[in-house]
Design a protein around this motif. Structure first.
Motif, PDB file in Angstrom:
ATOM      1  N   MET A  36      95.363  83.104  11.258  1.00 13.30           N
ATOM      2  CA  MET A  36      96.280  83.493  10.193  1.00 13.30           C
ATOM      3  C   MET A  36      95.615  84.623   9.421  1.00 13.30           C
ATOM      4  O   MET A  36      94.441  84.511   9.047  1.00 13.30           O
ATOM      5  N   VAL A  37      96.326  85.726   9.213  1.00 14.71           N
ATOM      6  CA  VAL A  37      95.763  86.892   8.548  1.00 14.71           C
ATOM      7  C   VAL A  37      96.593  87.222   7.309  1.00 14.71           C
ATOM      8  O   VAL A  37      97.822  87.359   7.393  1.00 14.71           O
ATOM      9  N   PHE A  38      95.919  87.327   6.170  1.00 14.79           N
ATOM     10  CA  PHE A  38      96.543  87.742   4.919  1.00 14.79           C
ATOM     11  C   PHE A  38      96.163  89.202   4.658  1.00 14.79           C
ATOM     12  O   PHE A  38      94.990  89.568   4.762  1.00 14.79           O
ATOM     13  N   SER A  39      97.153  90.019   4.316  1.00 16.80           N
ATOM     14  CA  SER A  39      96.859  91.409   3.990  1.00 16.80           C
ATOM     15  C   SER A  39      97.991  91.969   3.146  1.00 16.80           C
ATOM     16  O   SER A  39      98.949  91.260   2.812  1.00 16.80           O
ATOM     17  N   LYS A  40      97.861  93.249   2.804  1.00 16.82           N
ATOM     18  CA  LYS A  40      98.858  93.871   1.944  1.00 16.82           C
ATOM     19  C   LYS A  40      99.111  95.299   2.381  1.00 16.82           C
ATOM     20  O   LYS A  40      98.186  96.040   2.719  1.00 16.82           O
ATOM     21  N   LYS A  41     100.394  95.660   2.358  1.00 13.74           N
ATOM     22  CA  LYS A  41     100.811  97.012   2.689  1.00 13.74           C
ATOM     23  C   LYS A  41     100.337  97.971   1.611  1.00 13.74           C
ATOM     24  O   LYS A  41     100.488  97.715   0.420  1.00 13.74           O
ATOM     25  N   GLY A  42      99.746  99.089   2.041  1.00 17.13           N
ATOM     26  CA  GLY A  42      99.260 100.067   1.095  1.00 17.13           C
ATOM     27  C   GLY A  42     100.361 100.987   0.601  1.00 17.13           C
ATOM     28  O   GLY A  42     101.510 100.937   1.070  1.00 17.13           O
ATOM     29  N   PRO A  43     100.059 101.862  -0.332  1.00  9.53           N
ATOM     30  CA  PRO A  43     101.074 102.743  -0.915  1.00  9.53           C
ATOM     31  C   PRO A  43     101.468 103.899  -0.016  1.00  9.53           C
ATOM     32  O   PRO A  43     102.330 104.682  -0.388  1.00  9.53           O
ATOM     33  N   ALA A  44     100.880 104.029   1.171  1.00  5.86           N
ATOM     34  CA  ALA A  44     101.152 105.182   2.029  1.00  5.86           C
ATOM     35  C   ALA A  44     102.344 104.958   2.956  1.00  5.86           C
ATOM     36  O   ALA A  44     102.622 105.784   3.808  1.00  5.86           O
ATOM     37  N   GLY A  45     103.058 103.840   2.833  1.00  6.28           N
ATOM     38  CA  GLY A  45     104.252 103.616   3.632  1.00  6.28           C
ATOM     39  C   GLY A  45     103.980 103.173   5.045  1.00  6.28           C
ATOM     40  O   GLY A  45     104.697 103.563   5.968  1.00  6.28           O
ATOM     41  N   GLN A  46     102.965 102.370   5.267  1.00  5.60           N
ATOM     42  CA  GLN A  46     102.626 101.952   6.614  1.00  5.60           C
ATOM     43  C   GLN A  46     103.604 100.907   7.134  1.00  5.60           C
ATOM     44  O   GLN A  46     104.359 100.288   6.377  1.00  5.60           O
ATOM     45  N   HIS A  47     103.591 100.696   8.448  1.00 11.77           N
ATOM     46  CA  HIS A  47     104.508  99.758   9.080  1.00 11.77           C
ATOM     47  C   HIS A  47     104.005  98.330   8.914  1.00 11.77           C
ATOM     48  O   HIS A  47     102.807  98.058   9.002  1.00 11.77           O
TER      49      HIS A  47
END
Length: 485
Positions: free
Chosen positions: A56-67
């Protein structure tokens, strides 16, 4: 043969510790949950590709508009840290400071790769670049000098048609097991090739991933015919020179001597880099450009620094289709645990040949050491029989001579190269060029709030993990089969 349980334990312990300490890994995504209080934060669940373990991986989308990761796609978790509080017996949880998502319609090639230098078209002023991928495990062939003139064209023809391969490899299927070739359809942007190597000499024979022709003012591609590929092989200067040399040598050597010459055929695939991911002369698509550069210690530039050349290493590479229907590379990162080498790594067939040569060398040396001792003992026995008998003084016992091990045949192909990326220890990796320096898709997490994924506990996900493991086993059974046509 008795089982050394201690040795087995230590080996598996070291393997698991190495996997657990990996700074990044690939996983197949089976479920994605978005945080209720922050739609940019997500929890992805699935199976790691390097050890088939549920994660299980927790992460967050950055402000650069990644997929964002997609169910059924691939996720590369970068700069991970284990979360003991959220791990259970059935699943291990990680926080990934950065991530890169591969969509369902995209591919993630995991293969030995060489990132070639960008080139500028003098007519148009446009920069372009390619990456080469090599299959050093599944389909390489080793032929001797007596087989070259008669068989090399057919061998090359078969390798230049990866869409017809009977066994899946790193250049016919991606990391998730998806075939790179879509039935009988062409793949513009793909260029199959074969690296022909003998000793320190290597040349390339290229085929084609698609032959285009104009139909109603539109370019339509089809797979090349056998005749088309044979013509490309026959026009290759390296192939013609090789056949000419073999024919000349055959007039001076015996058939047994000719068999001692070994030629390795290594199948490969060349793919164009997307122009937006290149950035002119800059290789923006490379997560860590230095990881793909080999420093030559035998050649210096005008300022006394070692010259650099593209090296070879295992890499995780993102491929997708352009708006015009051509396959292109948009992202590439070094695979965990890989090392850069100066040459294409040694194939299994070459490794077996080297081991056999070392064994033969050892046997010849032992035989050479035994023969003089036998002759000396026979001479001493003869002299003792002719000499008058007399009381012999006690002799000290002869010290047993320890057999000397011959130096094994050297392998120069897999010698690790020198570069600042591979020279760093695992503990130093956190401070080395984080993967957020090369494209829009990687950006730092900038919100310390604890994301809320609802009331579901980790234990509630056991059923999903079991289903994921079942699917993984099913995929593993079919990976070795012929690619779907």
């Amino acid at each position: 043969m008795s089982l050394d349980i201690q040795q087995l334990f230590e080996k598996q312990f070291d393997t698991m510790r190495k996997q657990d300490q990996a700074k990044y890994f690939l996983m197949r995504v089976d479920r994605v949950d978005l945080a209720k209080n922050d739609p940019d934060s997500f929890r992805a669940m699935g199976v790691r590709l390097d050890n088939d373990q549920p994660v299980m991986v927790f992460s967050k989308k950055g402000p650069a508009g990644q997929h964002m990761p997609e169910v059924g796609g691939i996720l590369r978790a970068d700069k991970v840290a284990r979360l003991a509080a959220k791990s259970t017996q059935n699943i291990t949880a990680y926080n990934a400071e950065y991530f890169h998502a591969y969509g369902n319609d995209d591919f993630c090639i995991r293969a030995v790769a060489q990132a070639q230098r960008p080139k500028k078209d003098t007519r148009t002023g446009i920069w372009s670049a390619d990456m080469r991928f090599f299959d050093v495990d599944t389909a390489p062939a080793l032929i001797d000098g007596s087989q070259i003139a008669q068989n090399i064209e057919n061998q090359l023809l078969a390798m230049l048609k990866p869409w017809s391969a009977e066994e899946a490899s790193s250049i016919t299927h991606d990391a998730a097991g998806k075939p790179l070739w879509d039935g009988e359809k062409a793949r513009p942007g793909f260029s199959p090739f074969v690296a022909v190597r003998s000793g320190s000499k290597t040349f390339y024979v290229y085929g084609s991933g698609g032959v285009g022709k104009e139909v109603n003012n539109e370019k339509v591609y089809s797979l090349p015919s056998d005749d088309h590929l044979r013509a490309m092989i026959q026009k290759n200067a390296g192939v013609q020179n090789l056949i000419t040399i073999i024919n000349n040598v055959a007039q001076q050597a015996t058939p047994e001597q000719l068999k001692q010459l070994k030629i390795t055929l290594i199948p490969g695939l060349q793919v164009r880099v997307g122009r937006d991911s290149l950035g002119g002369e800059k290789q923006s698509y490379l997560a860590v450009p230095d990881a793909f550069e080999w420093k030559r210690q035998d050649a210096l530039d005008n300022e006394g620094n070692p010259l650099k050349q593209p090296g070879y290493r295992m890499a995780d590479v993102h491929l997708k289709m352009s708006r015009k229907g051509s396959m292109m590379i948009v992202d590439a990162a070094p695979s965990a645990g890989g090392r850069l080498t100066q040459f294409i790594p040694e194939t299994n067939a070459e490794r077996d040949l080297r081991a056999a040569a070392a064994q033969q060398q050892e046997a010849q040396k032992q035989q050479a050491e035994t023969k003089p001792q036998t002759q000396q003992q026979a001479s001493q026995t003869q002299r003792a029989a002719q000499a008058p008998q007399a009381a012999q003084p006690a002799q000290a016992p002869q010290q047993r001579q320890q057999p000397t091990q011959p130096a094994p045949a050297t392998n120069t192909y897999d010698t690790p190269a020198l570069n600042s990326y591979d020279d760093r220890s695992d503990d130093d990796m956190d401070s080395f060029g984080d993967f957020d320096t090369y494209a829009e898709d990687l950006a730092a997490m900038n919100d310390s709030r604890e994301p809320d994924f609802g009331t579901g506990s980790v234990e509630d996900l056991d059923a999903m993990i079991q289903e994921a493991q079942a699917r993984q086993e099913e995929q593993k059974k079919t990976r070795g089969s012929r690619p779907t046509m």
